[in-house]
Design a protein around this motif. Sequence first.
Motif, mmCIF file in Angstrom:
data_model
loop_
_atom_site.group_PDB
_atom_site.id
_atom_site.type_symbol
_atom_site.label_atom_id
_atom_site.label_comp_id
_atom_site.label_asym_id
_atom_site.label_seq_id
_atom_site.Cartn_x
_atom_site.Cartn_y
_atom_site.Cartn_z
ATOM 1 N N VAL A 226 24.289 41.593 34.771
ATOM 2 C CA VAL A 226 25.893 42.584 35.962
ATOM 3 C C VAL A 226 27.583 42.495 34.792
ATOM 4 O O VAL A 226 27.702 41.346 35.550
ATOM 5 C CB VAL A 226 26.014 41.158 37.411
ATOM 6 C CG1 VAL A 226 26.078 42.378 38.421
ATOM 7 C CG2 VAL A 226 24.417 40.994 37.711
ATOM 8 N N PRO A 227 28.259 43.366 35.071
ATOM 9 C CA PRO A 227 28.985 43.839 34.672
ATOM 10 C C PRO A 227 29.925 44.320 35.994
ATOM 11 O O PRO A 227 30.547 45.071 35.202
ATOM 12 C CB PRO A 227 29.052 44.840 33.149
ATOM 13 C CG PRO A 227 27.875 45.373 34.315
ATOM 14 C CD PRO A 227 26.942 44.463 34.730
ATOM 15 N N LEU A 228 30.116 43.294 36.412
ATOM 16 C CA LEU A 228 31.145 43.581 37.481
ATOM 17 C C LEU A 228 32.251 42.756 37.157
ATOM 18 O O LEU A 228 31.870 41.033 37.155
ATOM 19 C CB LEU A 228 30.377 43.829 38.810
ATOM 20 C CG LEU A 228 29.655 45.175 39.737
ATOM 21 C CD1 LEU A 228 28.927 44.053 40.348
ATOM 22 C CD2 LEU A 228 30.493 46.036 39.646
ATOM 23 N N PRO A 229 33.522 43.453 36.845
ATOM 24 C CA PRO A 229 34.643 41.942 37.122
ATOM 25 C C PRO A 229 34.808 41.156 38.379
ATOM 26 O O PRO A 229 34.319 41.851 40.134
ATOM 27 C CB PRO A 229 35.542 42.855 36.660
ATOM 28 C CG PRO A 229 35.697 44.272 37.820
ATOM 29 C CD PRO A 229 34.181 44.198 37.768
ATOM 30 N N HIS A 230 35.471 40.333 37.753
ATOM 31 C CA HIS A 230 35.382 39.113 38.814
ATOM 32 C C HIS A 230 36.919 39.071 39.119
ATOM 33 O O HIS A 230 37.946 38.999 38.411
ATOM 34 C CB HIS A 230 35.503 37.734 38.600
ATOM 35 C CG HIS A 230 34.258 37.072 38.238
ATOM 36 N ND1 HIS A 230 32.976 37.197 39.347
ATOM 37 C CD2 HIS A 230 33.156 37.061 37.337
ATOM 38 C CE1 HIS A 230 32.062 36.938 38.980
ATOM 39 N NE2 HIS A 230 31.995 37.200 37.861
ATOM 40 N N PRO A 231 37.641 38.567 40.508
ATOM 41 C CA PRO A 231 36.913 38.505 41.925
ATOM 42 C C PRO A 231 36.058 39.476 42.203
ATOM 43 O O PRO A 231 37.047 40.682 42.672
ATOM 44 C CB PRO A 231 37.736 37.797 43.083
ATOM 45 C CG PRO A 231 38.860 38.649 42.131
ATOM 46 C CD PRO A 231 38.939 38.692 40.938
#
Lengths: 264, 299
Positions: A226-231
């Motif tokens: 899941v290549p979504l950045p945090h936060p």
Amino acid sequence: MQNYLKLDHMDKVFTRGSTSTEVLKDINLTVARGEYVSIIGHSGCGKSTLLNIVAGLTNATQGGVLLEGREVNSPGPDRAVVFQNHSLLPWLTVYDNVRLGVDKVFGRTKTYVERNDWVMHNLNLVQMAHAKDKRPSEISGGMKQRVGIARALAMEPKVLLLDEPFGALDALTRAHLQDTVMALHQKLDNTVMMITHDVDEAVLLSDRIVMMTNGPSARIGEVLDVPLPHPRKRLELATNPIYLKCRQRVLEFLYERHRFVEAA
Amino acid sequence: MNVPAVKSEITAKVSGPSESAPVFKMAIKRRPWSDKAWKLAQSAAVRIVPPLIVLALFLVVWELLCSKPGATLPPPLKVFRDTKDLILDPFFDNGGIDKGLFWHLSASLQRVALGYSLAAIVGIALGTLVGQSIWAMRGLDPIFQVLRTIPPLAWLPLSLAAFRDGQPSAIFVIFITSIWPIIINTAVGIRNIPQDYRNVAAVVRLNPFEFFWKIMIPSAAPYIFTGLRIGIGLSWLAIIAAEMLIGGVGIGFFIWDAWNSSHISEIILALVYVGIVGFILDRAIAMIGAFFTRGTSVA
């Protein structure tokens, strides 16, 4: 530390009398330090068994679990579990429930006052310090689960194991608690392995999603990054194309390629 | 007391006639305690009045039935007249077995206390063993199930033969009578400890000793206290019967002695005392249980 936690060619067979059921077959998985991994699958696919093996509460029939290169086959505070039904001891207060683990883990290394501060620190992390003298029967389901998380965090585990931690909660409480867990993961950077059957929850929280095929003899069907950045922000993600694509992939896996066959 | 007074003056100035404010305040202040007292009196009356009415009716019927000539049992008024000295002075001691009822009751209670305490300790220990270990259960449970059906008094000759003395024999009879429900209930309680609590203990790595004190005993406490409560009832039943046979000071022997001297009124008085003491013992254990298990109800 790419191979922080490693599940190595793991099989699990339950034997009762002369009949034996193979629950898990040839599970291989590596988890990096600080990674948030979700395991998703239909009910009965053995994902809780998988977590129990990592926790050491049950042993693999073949293969095993390596944590920092060492085999683990008995339960311990380095792999603290947040149980689905909170499992707080009803005769202890919120404070004492957390303190029980803290006293065992830090009994030698911290003083009495330090342990007290550490318990309060962890209760503060989950915003439960105000209820420290209450008994579990006096607080809501969401609050109990918060205390369960505080108890696990307070043991400073190398891997935090979450066994469908939000399964028994209503949707609003669940969302609230997911945000708390996300914030904690961001802040403490711990390694988390979470069992879930909620697709949105898996995509929202995880760095990687491990999808299990149906049992018996469940295997890892697919692993999705899941290549979504945090936060991550719940509302912004609702229209994010990467989020939607990941969600779509998991849904396809669960409902097209590995549809749950209702047991007769 | 100053602050509310000042406050009421202010409200009076702002909002209306000065006399209405104090009146209102008085009403608020008085209501809680008088209401509380009224409710307390009501609930007490609900509990106490019905049994008193039934008791009075019972005594009247008894008086009527036993006042006829040729009645074998004395009517209540005669019982009271015959036993007035025993009721008014329970503490006399003329040596030997000629003692007040207090001494008889206290001798019986001491035997019960000793035998029952031993039964509680051994019973909880054995119950824990049987509940925790499948092999202990397979080996011991059938034997317990047979032994527990033996009536208390059937143990008495055997224990007299073994101890050659009345006192330890009576204590042994109490012990052997009250231990079975304690063992069986403790074992059920231990067996019913939720797997979740065991998992928590495993993750935290409690050692067996900590597991016993911190998980097993609190978790099984409601069951254990059920066993303890049945046990105390049975031991009070057993002591009366045992004392009738072994003699000496004790309420059981007092009853037997009264029968032998045809003092029927004294028997009736003793029965009343036995009933009341048994009731108090039962309630005492129930209260201790309620205190210790107040947090154990699974939410």
